[in-house]
Design an enzyme around this catalytic site. Structure first.
Site, PDB file in Angstrom:
ATOM      1  N   ASN A 277      40.864  29.084  45.958  1.00  0.00           N
ATOM      2  CA  ASN A 277      40.371  30.274  45.702  1.00  0.00           C
ATOM      3  C   ASN A 277      38.240  30.303  44.381  1.00  0.00           C
ATOM      4  O   ASN A 277      38.684  29.961  43.476  1.00  0.00           O
ATOM      5  CB  ASN A 277      40.747  31.092  44.309  1.00  0.00           C
ATOM      6  CG  ASN A 277      40.721  32.548  43.921  1.00  0.00           C
ATOM      7  OD1 ASN A 277      39.061  32.804  44.262  1.00  0.00           O
ATOM      8  ND2 ASN A 277      41.934  33.097  43.295  1.00  0.00           N
TER       9      ASN A 277
ATOM     10  N   LYS B 153      37.031  32.372  43.747  1.00  0.00           N
ATOM     11  CA  LYS B 153      36.246  33.701  42.999  1.00  0.00           C
ATOM     12  C   LYS B 153      34.964  33.853  42.793  1.00  0.00           C
ATOM     13  O   LYS B 153      34.250  33.450  43.593  1.00  0.00           O
ATOM     14  CB  LYS B 153      36.927  32.755  41.521  1.00  0.00           C
ATOM     15  CG  LYS B 153      38.351  32.206  41.093  1.00  0.00           C
ATOM     16  CD  LYS B 153      39.095  32.924  39.977  1.00  0.00           C
ATOM     17  CE  LYS B 153      40.204  32.491  40.084  1.00  0.00           C
ATOM     18  NZ  LYS B 153      41.652  32.682  38.885  1.00  0.00           N
TER      19      LYS B 153
ATOM     20  N   HIS C 269      45.478  39.292  44.159  1.00  0.00           N
ATOM     21  CA  HIS C 269      44.998  38.742  43.099  1.00  0.00           C
ATOM     22  C   HIS C 269      45.498  39.533  41.731  1.00  0.00           C
ATOM     23  O   HIS C 269      44.465  40.392  41.977  1.00  0.00           O
ATOM     24  CB  HIS C 269      43.487  38.272  42.864  1.00  0.00           C
ATOM     25  CG  HIS C 269      43.568  36.749  42.246  1.00  0.00           C
ATOM     26  ND1 HIS C 269      43.279  37.355  40.677  1.00  0.00           N
ATOM     27  CD2 HIS C 269      43.803  35.433  42.314  1.00  0.00           C
ATOM     28  CE1 HIS C 269      43.168  35.458  40.470  1.00  0.00           C
ATOM     29  NE2 HIS C 269      43.537  34.991  41.253  1.00  0.00           N
TER      30      HIS C 269
ATOM     31  N   GLU D  99      43.602  39.131  38.750  1.00  0.00           N
ATOM     32  CA  GLU D  99      41.893  39.754  38.346  1.00  0.00           C
ATOM     33  C   GLU D  99      41.872  40.851  39.061  1.00  0.00           C
ATOM     34  O   GLU D  99      41.214  41.223  38.047  1.00  0.00           O
ATOM     35  CB  GLU D  99      41.603  38.434  38.646  1.00  0.00           C
ATOM     36  CG  GLU D  99      42.063  37.441  37.331  1.00  0.00           C
ATOM     37  CD  GLU D  99      41.598  35.749  38.558  1.00  0.00           C
ATOM     38  OE1 GLU D  99      40.201  35.842  39.086  1.00  0.00           O
ATOM     39  OE2 GLU D  99      41.305  34.786  37.573  1.00  0.00           O
TER      40      GLU D  99
ATOM     41  N   GLU E 178      51.940  33.823  41.441  1.00  0.00           N
ATOM     42  CA  GLU E 178      51.184  32.553  40.462  1.00  0.00           C
ATOM     43  C   GLU E 178      51.481  33.690  38.996  1.00  0.00           C
ATOM     44  O   GLU E 178      51.263  35.206  38.670  1.00  0.00           O
ATOM     45  CB  GLU E 178      49.701  33.440  40.578  1.00  0.00           C
ATOM     46  CG  GLU E 178      49.001  33.089  41.784  1.00  0.00           C
ATOM     47  CD  GLU E 178      47.395  32.666  42.320  1.00  0.00           C
ATOM     48  OE1 GLU E 178      47.506  31.545  41.790  1.00  0.00           O
ATOM     49  OE2 GLU E 178      46.783  33.337  41.868  1.00  0.00           O
TER      50      GLU E 178
ATOM     51  N   GLY F 242      44.383  30.391  34.521  1.00  0.00           N
ATOM     52  CA  GLY F 242      42.915  29.403  34.175  1.00  0.00           C
ATOM     53  C   GLY F 242      43.213  28.972  32.836  1.00  0.00           C
ATOM     54  O   GLY F 242      42.384  29.308  31.983  1.00  0.00           O
TER      55      GLY F 242
ATOM     56  N   SER G 129      46.551  27.279  37.300  1.00  0.00           N
ATOM     57  CA  SER G 129      46.549  25.703  36.738  1.00  0.00           C
ATOM     58  C   SER G 129      46.796  24.536  37.479  1.00  0.00           C
ATOM     59  O   SER G 129      47.144  23.714  37.007  1.00  0.00           O
ATOM     60  CB  SER G 129      47.460  25.928  34.947  1.00  0.00           C
ATOM     61  OG  SER G 129      46.572  26.907  34.535  1.00  0.00           O
TER      62      SER G 129
END
Ligand code: PGA
Length: 259
Positions: free
Chosen positions: A12, A14, A99, A101, A171, A177, A217
């Site tokens: 991904n 991003k 996701h 985010e 996730e 991250g 991560s």
């Protein structure tokens, strides 16, 4: 025992990589990935603006192309949105949906995720549906419940056959991250809960077939242990997918058959 499920490793990207950078990264990856990695499902998910460039670079290879989001409608007055057929036309085969985010910054809800899952399947796109708890939810002992509800709602109205072809990505939001990977045994436990939920809502066959990735991560140093877990069928990789050497290492180490 070897898992009947085909591993799926997705990068991904991003909001990273211009077209030129995306082309360079996909070519570098192709140079570094061997036949064993390419025999699995390795999916590159660049930003929308680089989909065409990456599609062109990986044409004729086994690498697959994924988008990071899409709208559920086929067309219409939805400024700034992208329709499923627009992705399919570019050679996209997978789409990341829900996701964290997008849930956190762009008002994605379980309801919009469910609509997108339905629409993706109708366009023969493989949804990679992201679920996972925040740190507060984990500390409050709510992890299992949060994940079960997200899975249930994402699958509303779907059939067992449809669900069997899906990919989930577990996730944990606190692991994305941050460099803090979820311990492999715990990630496996939650991935198992996702599978059990599919089994309860649909059929044992759908539960056995659905693939569950771990994301958060993921690095070359963590992937082998993660992939050795019986309920983990792959990885959704963010930061470490932005360099050819680290993503190729993850694909290589992750795809050594262990279960
Ligand atoms: P990360 O991101 O690997 O950088 O933690 C994973 C993701 O958000 O899919």
């Amino acid at each position: 025992m070897s898992s009947p499920r085909r591993p799926v490793i997705a990068g991904n990207w991003k909001m990273h990589k211009t077209m030129a950078e995306a082309r360079d990264l996909s070519r570098a990856l192709l140079a570094q990935l061997g036949p064993a990695e390419l025999a699995a499902e390795v999916v590159l998910c660049p930003p929308f603006t680089a989909l065409a460039a990456v599609s062109e670079s990986i044409r004729g290879t086994a690498l697959r192309l994924g988008a990071q989001n899409m709208h559920w409608q086929t067309h219409g007055a939805f400024t700034g949105e992208i329709a499923p057929a627009m992705l399919v036309e570019l050679g996209v085969s997978h789409v990341i949906l829900g996701h964290s985010e997008r849930r956190q910054y762009f008002a994605e809800t379980d309801d919009t995720v469910a609509r997108k899952v339905e629409s993706a399947l109708a366009h023969q796109l493989i949804p990679i549906v992201c679920v996972g708890e925040t740190l507060t939810e984990r500390e409050g002992g709510l992890t299992d419940n949060v994940v079960i509800v997200q899975v249930q709602r994402a699958l509303q109205g779907r059939t067992a056959e449809e669900v069997a072809g899906l990919v989930f990505a577990y996730e944990p939001v606190w692991a994305i991250g941050t460099g803090k990977t979820c311990e492999a045994g715990e990630a496996n436990r939650v991935c198992g809960i996702i599978r059990d939920t599919v089994g309860r809502l649909f059929t044992p066959a759908a539960a056995a077939a659905v693939r569950v990735q771990y994301g958060g991560s993921v690095k070359a140093e963590t992937i082998a242990e993660q992939m050795a877990q019986p309920h983990i069928d792959g990885a959704l990789v963010g930061g470490a997918s932005l360099e050819a050497s680290s993503f190729a290492a993850i694909a290589r180490l992750g795809l050594i058959p262990t279960h």
